[in-house]
Design a protein around this motif. Structure first.
Motif, mmCIF file in Angstrom:
data_model
loop_
_atom_site.group_PDB
_atom_site.id
_atom_site.type_symbol
_atom_site.label_atom_id
_atom_site.label_comp_id
_atom_site.label_asym_id
_atom_site.label_seq_id
_atom_site.Cartn_x
_atom_site.Cartn_y
_atom_site.Cartn_z
ATOM 1 N N ASP A 1 -22.914 32.513 19.154
ATOM 2 C CA ASP A 1 -23.329 31.141 18.837
ATOM 3 C C ASP A 1 -22.546 30.601 17.646
ATOM 4 O O ASP A 1 -22.097 29.451 17.647
ATOM 5 N N LYS A 2 -22.380 31.430 16.616
ATOM 6 C CA LYS A 2 -21.633 30.997 15.441
ATOM 7 C C LYS A 2 -20.174 30.740 15.794
ATOM 8 O O LYS A 2 -19.581 29.768 15.327
ATOM 9 N N VAL A 3 -19.617 31.613 16.620
ATOM 10 C CA VAL A 3 -18.221 31.454 17.024
ATOM 11 C C VAL A 3 -18.045 30.144 17.768
ATOM 12 O O VAL A 3 -17.105 29.388 17.505
ATOM 13 N N GLN A 4 -18.946 29.828 18.675
ATOM 14 C CA GLN A 4 -18.841 28.582 19.424
ATOM 15 C C GLN A 4 -18.898 27.374 18.478
ATOM 16 O O GLN A 4 -18.130 26.430 18.617
ATOM 17 N N ASP A 5 -19.790 27.421 17.501
ATOM 18 C CA ASP A 5 -19.878 26.323 16.530
ATOM 19 C C ASP A 5 -18.591 26.191 15.715
ATOM 20 O O ASP A 5 -18.124 25.080 15.449
ATOM 21 N N ILE A 6 -18.021 27.322 15.320
ATOM 22 C CA ILE A 6 -16.783 27.303 14.541
ATOM 23 C C ILE A 6 -15.633 26.766 15.372
ATOM 24 O O ILE A 6 -14.819 25.969 14.898
ATOM 25 N N VAL A 7 -15.562 27.180 16.627
ATOM 26 C CA VAL A 7 -14.505 26.694 17.523
ATOM 27 C C VAL A 7 -14.649 25.189 17.741
ATOM 28 O O VAL A 7 -13.661 24.451 17.721
ATOM 29 N N LYS A 8 -15.883 24.711 17.926
ATOM 30 C CA LYS A 8 -16.111 23.267 18.088
ATOM 31 C C LYS A 8 -15.647 22.492 16.858
ATOM 32 O O LYS A 8 -14.962 21.481 16.968
ATOM 33 N N LYS A 9 -16.037 22.961 15.687
ATOM 34 C CA LYS A 9 -15.675 22.273 14.448
ATOM 35 C C LYS A 9 -14.161 22.301 14.238
ATOM 36 O O LYS A 9 -13.554 21.293 13.869
ATOM 37 N N GLY A 10 -13.545 23.442 14.466
ATOM 38 C CA GLY A 10 -12.094 23.544 14.325
ATOM 39 C C GLY A 10 -11.366 22.638 15.303
ATOM 40 O O GLY A 10 -10.378 21.984 14.945
ATOM 41 N N SER A 11 -11.865 22.559 16.524
ATOM 42 C CA SER A 11 -11.261 21.693 17.534
ATOM 43 C C SER A 11 -11.369 20.228 17.132
ATOM 44 O O SER A 11 -10.416 19.461 17.279
ATOM 45 N N LEU A 12 -12.535 19.855 16.623
ATOM 46 C CA LEU A 12 -12.725 18.484 16.153
ATOM 47 C C LEU A 12 -11.776 18.171 14.999
ATOM 48 O O LEU A 12 -11.156 17.098 14.962
#
Length: 127
Positions: A20-31
């Motif tokens: 879950d944390k990884v997905q949030d980090i990937v989303k933020k980095g992508s944004l």
């Protein structure tokens, strides 16, 4: 043995919470990458070139068994989206601008720092 058991418990906890944390980090980095890419293109479009191209940049995040992956780039179905590769990589008539590559590079340190925190609870030196 007690220290080894404690480490095992910590590693098991990380394995459960990390996706879950990884997905949030990937989303933020992508944004972050998308926004910086937009900003770089908008600065160029002020001169009258490619005014609609920045709107074509987007991202998709997909969850995987071990975290998440992201695809960031132009949507070729949008106005001027099919022209993005010419600006990014150049052509015989134009030098490459590498706006997306620079945005990716700029996000790298923050991304790896956040991943390190999520996985180990701290930022390793040198990242």
């Amino acid at each position: 043995m007690q220290e080894l058991a404690a480490l095992e418990r910590q590693l098991r906890a990380v394995a459960v919470t990390t996706p879950d944390k990884v997905q949030d980090i990937v989303k933020k980095g992508s944004l972050n990458i998308k926004q910086e890419w937009h900003a770089r293109m908008r600065a160029r479009s002020r001169h009258g070139h490619i005014p609609h191209l920045p709107k074509s940049i987007g991202y998709d995040v997909r969850r995987t068994a071990h975290g998440a992956v992201s695809t960031i780039g132009p949507d070729k179905q949008t106005s001027q989206g099919p022209l993005a590769h010419l600006l990014e990589f150049g052509s015989v008539n134009n030098k490459p601008h590498l706006d997306g590559a620079r945005a990716l590079y700029d996000e790298g340190r923050r991304f790896y720092g956040e991943m390190s925190k999520a996985e180990f609870g701290f930022v390793r030196g040198g990242l």
